[in-house]
Write a protein that holds these residues in place. Structure first.
Motif, short mmCIF file in Angstrom:
data_model
loop_
_atom_site.label_atom_id
_atom_site.label_comp_id
_atom_site.label_asym_id
_atom_site.label_seq_id
_atom_site.Cartn_x
_atom_site.Cartn_y
_atom_site.Cartn_z
N ALA A 158 0.85 -1.23 0.00
CA ALA A 158 0.10 0.05 -0.12
C ALA A 158 1.03 1.26 -0.02
CB ALA A 158 -0.92 -0.10 1.22
N ILE A 159 1.99 1.21 0.88
CA ILE A 159 2.82 2.40 0.74
C ILE A 159 3.50 2.68 -0.53
CG2 ILE A 159 5.04 3.34 1.91
CD1 ILE A 159 4.13 2.00 4.57
N ALA A 160 3.99 1.56 -1.05
CA ALA A 160 4.51 1.86 -2.46
C ALA A 160 3.64 2.16 -3.67
CB ALA A 160 5.01 0.03 -2.92
N ILE A 161 2.36 1.46 -3.54
CA ILE A 161 1.59 1.81 -4.47
C ILE A 161 1.21 3.74 -4.46
CG2 ILE A 161 -0.89 1.77 -5.40
CD1 ILE A 161 -0.41 -1.33 -4.81
N TYR A 162 0.88 3.98 -3.22
CA TYR A 162 0.56 5.40 -2.86
C TYR A 162 1.78 6.14 -3.33
CZ TYR A 162 -0.40 9.72 -0.41
OH TYR A 162 -0.45 11.11 -0.14
N PHE A 163 2.98 5.95 -2.90
CA PHE A 163 4.14 6.65 -3.39
C PHE A 163 4.22 6.76 -4.96
CE2 PHE A 163 8.83 6.57 -4.69
CZ PHE A 163 8.99 8.08 -4.12
N VAL A 164 4.03 5.57 -5.63
CA VAL A 164 3.84 5.90 -7.09
C VAL A 164 2.90 6.65 -7.72
CG1 VAL A 164 3.76 4.43 -9.37
CG2 VAL A 164 4.96 3.40 -7.44
N TRP A 185 4.21 10.32 -6.70
CA TRP A 185 5.21 10.81 -7.69
C TRP A 185 4.74 11.07 -9.04
CZ3 TRP A 185 9.47 12.65 -5.96
CH2 TRP A 185 10.43 12.96 -6.81
N ILE A 186 3.96 10.03 -9.56
CA ILE A 186 3.36 10.53 -10.93
C ILE A 186 2.38 11.70 -10.90
CG2 ILE A 186 1.78 9.69 -12.83
CD1 ILE A 186 2.81 6.73 -12.01
N GLY A 187 1.58 11.86 -9.91
CA GLY A 187 0.78 12.88 -9.54
C GLY A 187 1.48 14.36 -9.39
N LEU A 188 2.64 14.23 -8.99
CA LEU A 188 3.62 15.48 -8.70
C LEU A 188 3.70 16.09 -10.15
CD1 LEU A 188 5.30 17.28 -6.98
CD2 LEU A 188 7.10 15.60 -7.41
N PHE A 193 -4.53 15.07 -3.85
CA PHE A 193 -4.55 14.29 -5.06
C PHE A 193 -4.63 12.92 -5.00
CE2 PHE A 193 -3.22 13.29 -9.25
CZ PHE A 193 -4.24 13.23 -10.04
N ALA A 194 -3.25 12.65 -4.36
CA ALA A 194 -2.78 11.24 -4.42
C ALA A 194 -3.50 10.64 -3.56
CB ALA A 194 -1.45 11.17 -4.04
N SER A 195 -4.08 11.28 -2.50
CA SER A 195 -4.90 10.57 -1.44
C SER A 195 -6.32 9.99 -1.89
CB SER A 195 -4.96 11.13 -0.03
OG SER A 195 -3.81 11.44 0.46
N LEU A 196 -6.71 10.87 -2.61
CA LEU A 196 -8.14 10.43 -3.41
C LEU A 196 -8.09 9.42 -4.00
CD1 LEU A 196 -9.64 14.19 -3.85
CD2 LEU A 196 -10.29 12.40 -1.97
N ILE A 197 -6.90 9.42 -5.20
CA ILE A 197 -6.77 8.54 -6.08
C ILE A 197 -6.41 7.33 -5.23
CG2 ILE A 197 -5.49 7.79 -7.96
CD1 ILE A 197 -7.06 10.05 -8.77
N PHE A 198 -5.82 7.04 -4.28
CA PHE A 198 -5.28 5.69 -3.91
C PHE A 198 -6.56 5.49 -2.68
CE2 PHE A 198 -3.84 3.64 -0.03
CZ PHE A 198 -3.37 2.61 -0.51
N ALA A 199 -7.48 6.23 -2.32
CA ALA A 199 -8.71 5.90 -1.78
C ALA A 199 -9.50 5.08 -2.69
CB ALA A 199 -9.33 6.91 -1.04
#
Length: 91
Positions: free
Chosen positions: A6-12, A15-18, A59-65
Protein backbone atom coordinates in the motif's frame (compact mmCIF):
# COMPACT_ATOMS: atom_id res chain seq x y z
CA UNK A 1 -2.85 -5.98 0.40
CA UNK A 2 0.08 -5.64 2.75
CA UNK A 3 1.11 -2.36 4.33
CA UNK A 4 4.34 -2.29 2.35
CA UNK A 5 2.46 -2.74 -0.92
CA UNK A 6 0.00 0.00 0.00
CA UNK A 7 2.82 2.42 0.82
CA UNK A 8 4.62 1.59 -2.43
CA UNK A 9 1.47 2.08 -4.52
CA UNK A 10 0.68 5.38 -2.75
CA UNK A 11 4.25 6.59 -3.37
CA UNK A 12 4.01 5.76 -7.08
CA UNK A 13 0.64 7.55 -7.36
CA UNK A 14 2.04 10.54 -5.43
CA UNK A 15 5.18 10.77 -7.58
CA UNK A 16 3.31 10.51 -10.90
CA UNK A 17 0.75 13.02 -9.66
CA UNK A 18 3.53 15.43 -8.75
CA UNK A 19 4.46 15.79 -12.41
CA UNK A 20 0.83 16.56 -13.24
CA UNK A 21 0.40 19.10 -10.43
CA UNK A 22 3.81 20.78 -10.65
CA UNK A 23 3.03 23.30 -13.43
CA UNK A 24 -0.35 24.42 -11.98
CA UNK A 25 -0.37 28.16 -11.33
CA UNK A 26 3.32 28.72 -12.08
CA UNK A 27 4.30 31.92 -13.86
CA UNK A 28 7.74 32.35 -15.38
CA UNK A 29 10.07 35.24 -14.65
CA UNK A 30 9.36 36.63 -18.12
CA UNK A 31 5.60 36.59 -17.48
CA UNK A 32 6.14 38.37 -14.16
CA UNK A 33 8.51 40.90 -15.77
CA UNK A 34 11.19 40.33 -13.13
CA UNK A 35 14.09 38.29 -14.57
CA UNK A 36 16.85 37.64 -12.02
CA UNK A 37 20.25 38.23 -13.58
CA UNK A 38 22.08 34.98 -14.27
CA UNK A 39 18.98 32.76 -14.13
CA UNK A 40 16.88 31.18 -16.84
CA UNK A 41 14.10 33.57 -17.90
CA UNK A 42 11.69 30.61 -18.06
CA UNK A 43 12.33 29.69 -14.42
CA UNK A 44 9.38 30.12 -12.04
CA UNK A 45 9.16 33.53 -10.40
CA UNK A 46 7.57 32.04 -7.24
CA UNK A 47 7.59 28.22 -7.22
CA UNK A 48 5.28 27.80 -4.17
CA UNK A 49 6.48 24.23 -3.63
CA UNK A 50 4.69 23.76 -0.29
CA UNK A 51 1.33 24.51 -1.91
CA UNK A 52 2.12 22.08 -4.74
CA UNK A 53 3.10 19.31 -2.30
CA UNK A 54 -0.10 19.81 -0.28
CA UNK A 55 -2.33 19.78 -3.37
CA UNK A 56 -0.51 16.73 -4.72
CA UNK A 57 -0.87 14.88 -1.41
CA UNK A 58 -4.63 15.50 -1.40
CA UNK A 59 -4.88 14.45 -5.06
CA UNK A 60 -2.83 11.27 -4.48
CA UNK A 61 -4.83 10.39 -1.34
CA UNK A 62 -8.13 10.59 -3.25
CA UNK A 63 -6.79 8.46 -6.10
CA UNK A 64 -5.34 5.91 -3.68
CA UNK A 65 -8.59 5.77 -1.68
CA UNK A 66 -10.52 5.01 -4.88
CA UNK A 67 -7.96 2.36 -5.83
CA UNK A 68 -8.11 0.80 -2.35
CA UNK A 69 -11.92 0.57 -2.41
CA UNK A 70 -11.86 -1.03 -5.86
CA UNK A 71 -9.17 -3.49 -4.73
CA UNK A 72 -10.73 -4.51 -1.41
CA UNK A 73 -14.30 -4.79 -2.74
CA UNK A 74 -13.16 -6.69 -5.84
CA UNK A 75 -15.06 -4.34 -8.15
CA UNK A 76 -12.61 -4.89 -11.01
CA UNK A 77 -10.55 -8.03 -11.51
CA UNK A 78 -7.93 -8.92 -14.08
CA UNK A 79 -10.58 -10.94 -15.93
CA UNK A 80 -12.54 -7.71 -16.51
CA UNK A 81 -9.70 -6.15 -18.52
CA UNK A 82 -10.34 -7.10 -22.15
CA UNK A 83 -6.86 -6.51 -23.56
CA UNK A 84 -5.12 -9.10 -21.38
CA UNK A 85 -4.63 -12.33 -23.29
CA UNK A 86 -6.09 -15.44 -21.74
CA UNK A 87 -4.34 -18.79 -21.43
CA UNK A 88 -3.19 -20.23 -24.72
CA UNK A 89 -5.00 -23.40 -25.76
CA UNK A 90 -2.89 -26.53 -26.03
CA UNK A 91 -2.51 -27.87 -29.54
Amino acid sequence: MSTGSAIAIYFVIWWIGLFAVLPWGIRSQIEEGDVVKGSDPGAPARPRLLRIVIVNTIFASLIFAAYYVVWTKGLISLDDIPFLPGPKPKL
